[in-house]
Design a protein around this motif. Structure first.
Motif, PDB file in Angstrom:
ATOM      1  N   VAL A   1       0.695  -1.464  -0.051  1.00 61.01           N
ATOM      2  CA  VAL A   1      -0.184   0.285  -0.263  1.00 61.01           C
ATOM      3  C   VAL A   1       0.992   1.080  -0.038  1.00 61.01           C
ATOM      4  CG1 VAL A   1      -1.614  -1.216   1.097  1.00 61.01           C
ATOM      5  CG2 VAL A   1       0.003  -0.143   2.528  1.00 61.01           C
ATOM      6  N   ASP A   2       0.401   2.265  -0.226  1.00 62.33           N
ATOM      7  CA  ASP A   2       1.280   3.389  -0.564  1.00 62.33           C
ATOM      8  C   ASP A   2       0.182   4.782   0.138  1.00 62.33           C
ATOM      9  OD1 ASP A   2       3.408   3.230  -2.844  1.00 62.33           O
ATOM     10  OD2 ASP A   2       1.122   2.621  -4.135  1.00 62.33           O
ATOM     11  N   VAL A   3       0.828   5.109   0.928  1.00 64.64           N
ATOM     12  CA  VAL A   3       0.674   5.703   2.124  1.00 64.64           C
ATOM     13  C   VAL A   3       0.586   7.269   1.772  1.00 64.64           C
ATOM     14  CG1 VAL A   3      -0.074   6.071   4.422  1.00 64.64           C
ATOM     15  CG2 VAL A   3       0.392   3.918   3.836  1.00 64.64           C
ATOM     16  N   SER A   4       0.065   8.309   2.038  1.00 68.86           N
ATOM     17  CA  SER A   4       0.046   9.822   1.828  1.00 68.86           C
ATOM     18  C   SER A   4      -0.751  10.359   3.377  1.00 68.86           C
ATOM     19  CB  SER A   4      -0.498  10.308   1.188  1.00 68.86           C
ATOM     20  OG  SER A   4      -0.117   9.995  -0.635  1.00 68.86           O
ATOM     21  N   CYS A   5      -0.215  11.400   2.644  1.00 67.92           N
ATOM     22  CA  CYS A   5      -0.943  12.527   4.133  1.00 67.92           C
ATOM     23  C   CYS A   5      -1.123  13.519   3.351  1.00 67.92           C
ATOM     24  CB  CYS A   5       0.382  13.033   5.284  1.00 67.92           C
ATOM     25  SG  CYS A   5      -0.486  13.498   5.580  1.00 67.92           S
ATOM     26  N   SER A   6      -1.879  13.686   3.937  1.00 62.39           N
ATOM     27  CA  SER A   6      -3.137  15.576   3.389  1.00 62.39           C
ATOM     28  C   SER A   6      -2.888  16.599   4.308  1.00 62.39           C
ATOM     29  CB  SER A   6      -4.626  15.634   4.339  1.00 62.39           C
ATOM     30  OG  SER A   6      -4.452  15.472   6.000  1.00 62.39           O
ATOM     31  N   LYS A   7      -2.335  18.280   4.270  1.00 66.64           N
ATOM     32  CA  LYS A   7      -2.608  18.678   4.256  1.00 66.64           C
ATOM     33  C   LYS A   7      -2.330  18.909   5.708  1.00 66.64           C
ATOM     34  CE  LYS A   7      -1.806  24.446   3.887  1.00 66.64           C
ATOM     35  NZ  LYS A   7      -2.869  24.969   2.808  1.00 66.64           N
ATOM     36  N   ASP A   8      -3.243  18.566   6.640  1.00 68.63           N
ATOM     37  CA  ASP A   8      -4.299  18.478   7.616  1.00 68.63           C
ATOM     38  C   ASP A   8      -3.714  17.553   8.838  1.00 68.63           C
ATOM     39  OD1 ASP A   8      -5.911  17.577   6.598  1.00 68.63           O
ATOM     40  OD2 ASP A   8      -7.158  18.453   7.817  1.00 68.63           O
ATOM     41  N   GLY A   9      -2.564  16.719   7.921  1.00 68.78           N
ATOM     42  CA  GLY A   9      -2.208  16.135   8.713  1.00 68.78           C
ATOM     43  C   GLY A   9      -2.905  14.766   8.938  1.00 68.78           C
ATOM     44  N   LYS A  10      -4.034  14.382   7.942  1.00 66.63           N
ATOM     45  CA  LYS A  10      -4.882  12.672   8.139  1.00 66.63           C
ATOM     46  C   LYS A  10      -4.091  11.993   6.733  1.00 66.63           C
ATOM     47  CE  LYS A  10      -8.601  10.476   8.426  1.00 66.63           C
ATOM     48  NZ  LYS A  10      -8.784   9.383   9.795  1.00 66.63           N
ATOM     49  N   LEU A  11      -3.706  11.118   7.321  1.00 73.70           N
ATOM     50  CA  LEU A  11      -2.706   9.766   6.339  1.00 73.70           C
ATOM     51  C   LEU A  11      -4.280   9.205   5.641  1.00 73.70           C
ATOM     52  CD1 LEU A  11      -0.866   8.352   9.333  1.00 73.70           C
ATOM     53  CD2 LEU A  11      -0.567   9.894   6.755  1.00 73.70           C
ATOM     54  N   PHE A  12      -3.706   8.824   4.654  1.00 75.44           N
ATOM     55  CA  PHE A  12      -4.926   7.823   3.199  1.00 75.44           C
ATOM     56  C   PHE A  12      -4.127   6.914   2.159  1.00 75.44           C
ATOM     57  CE2 PHE A  12      -4.185  12.335   2.645  1.00 75.44           C
ATOM     58  CZ  PHE A  12      -3.794  11.877   1.143  1.00 75.44           C
ATOM     59  N   LEU A  13      -4.787   6.553   1.803  1.00 80.42           N
ATOM     60  CA  LEU A  13      -3.739   6.173   0.666  1.00 80.42           C
ATOM     61  C   LEU A  13      -3.512   5.730  -0.719  1.00 80.42           C
ATOM     62  CD1 LEU A  13      -5.250   2.267   1.545  1.00 80.42           C
ATOM     63  CD2 LEU A  13      -3.084   3.215   2.524  1.00 80.42           C
ATOM     64  N   PHE A  14      -2.638   6.733  -1.162  1.00 81.97           N
ATOM     65  CA  PHE A  14      -2.538   7.131  -2.843  1.00 81.97           C
ATOM     66  C   PHE A  14      -1.575   7.282  -3.036  1.00 81.97           C
ATOM     67  CE2 PHE A  14      -2.151  10.261  -6.066  1.00 81.97           C
ATOM     68  CZ  PHE A  14      -3.462   9.966  -6.998  1.00 81.97           C
ATOM     69  N   HIS A  15      -0.861   6.878  -4.160  1.00 83.63           N
ATOM     70  CA  HIS A  15       0.501   7.040  -4.254  1.00 83.63           C
ATOM     71  C   HIS A  15       0.582   9.038  -5.026  1.00 83.63           C
ATOM     72  CE1 HIS A  15       4.448   6.500  -6.668  1.00 83.63           C
ATOM     73  NE2 HIS A  15       4.077   5.199  -6.433  1.00 83.63           N
TER      74      HIS A  15
END
Length: 278
Positions: free
Chosen positions: A47-61
């Protein structure tokens, strides 16, 4: 359920589904793709894990917004309330019904079900580790990286118990150092352009096994101009012969194979008698 990579590798070749099992209208890195990968026989999902500007982790390359969402956006610069409204597009760039997966939701859904290789761990190691630990899933995880003192330092400080594999090409000069480190060094991912590379040799693989280190090879292809396993790949398995593509890798005595064709690899390994170790 106790997750132990060495115990699992003693039972069968561990099949790793790269980004899940995707195709048709079902995009990679979605909950659906990972569910399908398990149905097809995957032991581990990447899985590829990314982080939003406000610190939320989600799956996306990261960096694949245009290809996978059809949008010229940088998700790292957006808050999660905006991101969660996006859906993937399919291979024809047609919008799908599949949203980006929340990392917490993903972990709860796959808790106790499979091993998980977290890619892009190094962009947010402490945050990702804390979430994984909160879910009680450190034993299911695996992280990998090109070896460096910076990476070793992060692991020793932040997550010494998380299983780790260095990614090496042709040589593995830091093996002895890792054995002596305060890192859960469970295996090594080997990359090589030519069949006669040292890391593809019987001598090297036997040495790793004597030291209780697993060996991971890839049949996936990122770029056909940069071979990961000396030309033995998903591509050659499906267009030349399964024995040449997947069989050659399995016959090396490796413990783990990462593929984009989970069902067909599992089927081949079982038909050929190469899947089970006992």
């Amino acid at each position: 359920m106790n997750f132990n990579l060495h115990e699992k590798a003693n039972e069968n070749i561990i099949v790793v589904a790269h980004r899940g099992a995707c195709g048709g209208n079902i995009p990679c890195n979605t909950m659906a793709a990972y569910e399908i990968a398990l149905k097809q026989g995957a032991d581990m999902i990447e899985v590829d894990v990314s982080c939003s500007k406000d610190g939320k982790l989600f799956l996306f390359h990261p960096g694949m917004e245009r290809e996978h969402l059809g949008k010229r956006k940088n998700l790292k610069k957006l808050n999660y309330d905006k991101i969660k409204k996006f859906n993937y597009v399919n291979y024809d760039r047609t919008p799908t019904q599949f949203p980006l997966a929340d990392f917490d939701e993903f972990l709860e859904n796959f808790k106790g079900r499979c091993f998980i290789n977290i890619d892009k761990f190094w962009s947010n190691p402490k945050k990702i580790y804390e979430v994984v630990r909160r879910h009680g899933m450190t034993d299911q995880m695996l992280v990998k990286s090109k070896p460096s003192d910076k990476v070793f330092g992060i692991l020793e400080e932040v997550a010494p118990e998380i299983p780790f594999m260095p990614i090496v090409r042709d040589e593995h000069p830091l093996h002895e150092k890792l054995l002596k480190s305060n890192i859960n060094y469970v295996g090594v991912e080997v990359l090589f352009e030519k069949e006669n590379s040292y890391v593809a040799s019987e001598e090297f693989i036997e040495k790793m096994h004597r030291d209780n280190v697993l060996v991971w090879m890839n049949s996936i292809i990122y770029d056909y101009k940069e071979q990961l396993s000396g030309g033995h790949s998903d591509d050659t398995a499906l267009t030349v012969s399964e024995d040449y593509g997947w069989g050659w890798i399995a016959d090396k005595g490796v413990d783990m194979i990462q593929t984009d064709w989970t069902m067909m690899l599992v089927d081949y390994l079982k038909r050929s008698g190469k899947y089970y170790k006992k």
